[in-house]
Design a protein around this motif. Structure first.
Motif, PDB file in Angstrom:
ATOM      1  N   THR A  39       0.837  -1.262   0.018  1.00  0.00           N
ATOM      2  CA  THR A  39       0.064  -0.028   0.100  1.00  0.00           C
ATOM      3  C   THR A  39       1.011   1.041   0.053  1.00  0.00           C
ATOM      4  OG1 THR A  39      -1.856   1.077   1.022  1.00  0.00           O
ATOM      5  CG2 THR A  39      -0.121   0.111   2.640  1.00  0.00           C
ATOM      6  N   ALA A  41       0.830   5.484   0.969  1.00  0.00           N
ATOM      7  CA  ALA A  41       0.265   6.764   1.493  1.00  0.00           C
ATOM      8  C   ALA A  41       0.301   7.767   0.342  1.00  0.00           C
ATOM      9  CB  ALA A  41       1.102   7.293   2.625  1.00  0.00           C
ATOM     10  N   GLY A  44      -2.792  13.319   3.323  1.00  0.00           N
ATOM     11  CA  GLY A  44      -3.276  13.241   4.920  1.00  0.00           C
ATOM     12  C   GLY A  44      -3.883  14.683   5.179  1.00  0.00           C
ATOM     13  N   ASP A  45      -4.596  14.779   6.237  1.00  0.00           N
ATOM     14  CA  ASP A  45      -5.086  16.205   6.765  1.00  0.00           C
ATOM     15  C   ASP A  45      -5.680  15.730   8.115  1.00  0.00           C
ATOM     16  OD1 ASP A  45      -8.094  14.831   6.589  1.00  0.00           O
ATOM     17  OD2 ASP A  45      -7.816  14.926   4.438  1.00  0.00           O
ATOM     18  N   THR A  48      -4.532  12.472   9.926  1.00  0.00           N
ATOM     19  CA  THR A  48      -5.102  11.342   9.389  1.00  0.00           C
ATOM     20  C   THR A  48      -4.259  11.059   7.909  1.00  0.00           C
ATOM     21  OG1 THR A  48      -7.216  11.483  10.364  1.00  0.00           O
ATOM     22  CG2 THR A  48      -6.940   9.836   8.309  1.00  0.00           C
ATOM     23  N   HIS A  50      -4.024   8.939   4.573  1.00  0.00           N
ATOM     24  CA  HIS A  50      -5.048   8.101   3.871  1.00  0.00           C
ATOM     25  C   HIS A  50      -3.956   7.247   2.753  1.00  0.00           C
ATOM     26  CE1 HIS A  50      -8.149  10.653   5.225  1.00  0.00           C
ATOM     27  NE2 HIS A  50      -7.301  11.579   4.892  1.00  0.00           N
ATOM     28  N   ASP A  52      -3.797   4.387  -0.669  1.00  0.00           N
ATOM     29  CA  ASP A  52      -4.273   4.136  -1.953  1.00  0.00           C
ATOM     30  C   ASP A  52      -5.439   3.240  -1.989  1.00  0.00           C
ATOM     31  OD1 ASP A  52      -2.745   2.158  -1.523  1.00  0.00           O
ATOM     32  OD2 ASP A  52      -1.687   2.001  -3.527  1.00  0.00           O
ATOM     33  N   GLY A  54      -7.792   2.957   0.082  1.00  0.00           N
ATOM     34  CA  GLY A  54      -8.949   3.634   0.554  1.00  0.00           C
ATOM     35  C   GLY A  54      -9.107   3.521   1.991  1.00  0.00           C
ATOM     36  N   GLY A  55      -8.151   2.894   2.695  1.00  0.00           N
ATOM     37  CA  GLY A  55      -8.032   3.070   4.524  1.00  0.00           C
ATOM     38  C   GLY A  55      -7.375   4.179   5.008  1.00  0.00           C
ATOM     39  N   SER A  56      -7.373   4.317   6.114  1.00  0.00           N
ATOM     40  CA  SER A  56      -6.491   5.349   6.588  1.00  0.00           C
ATOM     41  C   SER A  56      -6.183   5.173   8.123  1.00  0.00           C
ATOM     42  CB  SER A  56      -7.603   6.837   6.587  1.00  0.00           C
ATOM     43  OG  SER A  56      -8.817   6.534   7.379  1.00  0.00           O
ATOM     44  N   THR A  57      -5.495   5.968   8.602  1.00  0.00           N
ATOM     45  CA  THR A  57      -4.852   5.724  10.082  1.00  0.00           C
ATOM     46  C   THR A  57      -4.458   7.043  10.591  1.00  0.00           C
ATOM     47  OG1 THR A  57      -3.586   4.349  11.483  1.00  0.00           O
ATOM     48  CG2 THR A  57      -2.460   5.376   9.541  1.00  0.00           C
ATOM     49  N   ARG A  58      -4.550   7.063  11.831  1.00  0.00           N
ATOM     50  CA  ARG A  58      -4.279   8.398  12.828  1.00  0.00           C
ATOM     51  C   ARG A  58      -2.715   8.480  12.550  1.00  0.00           C
ATOM     52  NH1 ARG A  58      -4.664  12.903  14.743  1.00  0.00           N
ATOM     53  NH2 ARG A  58      -3.947  13.472  16.651  1.00  0.00           N
TER      54      ARG A  58
END
Length: 195
Positions: A39, A41, A44-45, A48, A50, A52, A54-58
């Protein structure tokens, strides 16, 4: 709170052997470092990150380690380049299509025995080879060649009291490896001080 290593390739250390990759992953797992392979990255904003898929993480802090890449203009320069855009050179660091042009470091890829082969060399050694090649070319000498060497193994200190030694058929994680890494590092620093 935790640390996660994100790698767009299918394994950690994608340019290394599967054995070396598995050894590195075992060390990361022992240190409770998360691993996300396959995957990338994409942005981010507001804390967070984001991906590719579709997932995201803190993410409180993001450190991006980019791979070496050739300058885009090299592909349109008229110099022969490989599939990634590196200038293809002979062992003397001369362009195979334009012998008056030299390429060193991350700009060039050495072709030996008919195959382009990326060689890892310290920048200082590259600079020395480049100067030697240019000086020889100015004298009309086309036989003085830089002979690059591939490192036998890579030493990595994961800060756990041991070091990883990774090579083509080597994957060792031990205190002895940490001792060897320390000795090699001290020798390198001493050579740089006396150069």
């Amino acid at each position: 709170d935790g640390v996660t290593l994100v790698e767009r390739g299918p394994q950690v250390l994608p340019m290394s052997s599967p054995n070396a990759s598995r050894a590195a992953e075992r060390v990361l797992v022992r240190q409770r470092i998360g691993i996300a392979t396959g995957t990338t990255a994409v942005g981010g904003d507001n804390g967070t990150l984001h991906f590719d898929h579709g997932g995201s993480t803190r993410a409180d802090l993001v450190i991006w380690a980019a791979e070496r890449a050739p300058q885009p203009w090299l592909a349109t320069s008229g110099l022969e380049t490989d599939e990634r855009g590196f200038v293809v050179t002979d062992a003397g660091l001369r362009s195979v299509s334009h012998p008056a042009v030299f390429a060193s470091g991350s700009a060039g890829r050495i072709r030996e025995g008919g195959n382009a082969d990326r060689r890892t060399r310290p920048a200082r050694r590259d600079a020395t080879a480049l100067l030697r090649g240019i000086a020889a070319a100015l004298k009309g000498d086309v036989t003085t060649l830089h002979r690059p060497t591939r490192p036998v193994a890579t030493f990595v200190d994961p800060s756990d009291g041991r070091a990883l030694v990774l090579g083509k058929n080597i994957a060792v994680h031990s205190t002895a490896a940490l001792y060897l890494k320390g000795r090699r590092d001290r020798e390198l620093i001493q050579r740089l001080r006396t150069a």
